[in-house]
Design an enzyme around this catalytic site. Sequence first.
Site, PDB file in Angstrom:
ATOM      1  N   GLY A 170      30.948  40.131  41.542  1.00 29.43           N
ATOM      2  CA  GLY A 170      31.784  40.111  42.431  1.00 29.43           C
ATOM      3  C   GLY A 170      31.445  40.420  43.804  1.00 29.43           C
ATOM      4  CD  GLN A 203      30.231  43.949  48.363  1.00 27.33           C
ATOM      5  OE1 GLN A 203      30.966  43.099  47.614  1.00 27.33           O
ATOM      6  NE2 GLN A 203      29.251  44.610  47.840  1.00 27.33           N
ATOM      7  CB  CYS A 217      28.749  48.770  44.652  1.00 26.84           C
ATOM      8  SG  CYS A 217      29.362  47.750  46.103  1.00 26.84           S
ATOM      9  CG  LEU A 218      26.016  43.045  44.292  1.00 29.73           C
ATOM     10  CD1 LEU A 218      26.376  41.723  44.765  1.00 29.73           C
ATOM     11  CD2 LEU A 218      24.858  43.198  43.562  1.00 29.73           C
ATOM     12  CG  HIS A 241      34.238  47.125  43.017  1.00 31.78           C
ATOM     13  ND1 HIS A 241      33.333  48.240  42.481  1.00 31.78           N
ATOM     14  CD2 HIS A 241      33.564  46.693  43.891  1.00 31.78           C
ATOM     15  CE1 HIS A 241      32.504  48.151  43.185  1.00 31.78           C
ATOM     16  NE2 HIS A 241      32.539  47.036  44.021  1.00 31.78           N
ATOM     17  CD  GLU A 242      33.904  42.747  44.232  1.00 29.76           C
ATOM     18  OE1 GLU A 242      33.672  42.964  45.459  1.00 29.76           O
ATOM     19  OE2 GLU A 242      33.113  43.062  43.457  1.00 29.76           O
ATOM     20  CG  HIS A 270      33.970  46.026  48.669  1.00 28.38           C
ATOM     21  ND1 HIS A 270      33.150  47.024  49.038  1.00 28.38           N
ATOM     22  CD2 HIS A 270      33.378  45.937  47.453  1.00 28.38           C
ATOM     23  CE1 HIS A 270      32.109  47.345  48.415  1.00 28.38           C
ATOM     24  NE2 HIS A 270      32.252  46.419  47.214  1.00 28.38           N
TER      25      HIS A 270
HETATM   26 NI    NI Z   1      31.368  46.546  45.400  1.00 23.82          NI
END
Ligand code: NI
Length: 176
Positions: free
Chosen positions: A47, A52, A99-100, A141-142, A145
Amino acid sequence: MTIHDIVLMGNPVLLRKAEPYGPDALEGARTLAEEMIETMLAAPGIGLAAPQIGVSRRLIVFRVPPHRAGDGEEVPITVLVNPEVTPVGEAVAEDWEGCLSIPGLRGLVSRPAAIRYRGLALDGTLVEAEATGMHARVVQHEVDHLDGVLYPMRMQDLSKFGFAEALAAASAEEAA
Ligand code: NI
């Protein structure tokens, strides 16, 4: 192909509430969504939210590939504009997240186990779905963000936060 650099935790864009898209602005979301998908797949991740890659707009992309679905469903690559999440029922599920924007780390996060979500597809049609398992987790989660929330901010027990490599080594030892 445009693969963006992923913004890391510490950058204030990740703490900002992202701006929604107006009804006439979806055309501008298309290129961004395509680039976010390429960036997510290259990472690789399941995701990605627009903040991000440094864009403070309410746009997410996600997928649940077979190897991440567990007992749950596989989900194809999905784009959602202005997504909204509503928990269904009281049940809470606990699972490990990464998380990226927080590379190398993992944490155990409690979230509503079942959700309903809605948002717009890139052609403006309304997307509505119910989700459980990894599908529910990645969407929550997304969407977090977009509200400036990173998963460690949801954690209740920071002793369950660590480097993926060390956590894997510890659980292998426990299993042995
Ligand atoms: Ni994330």
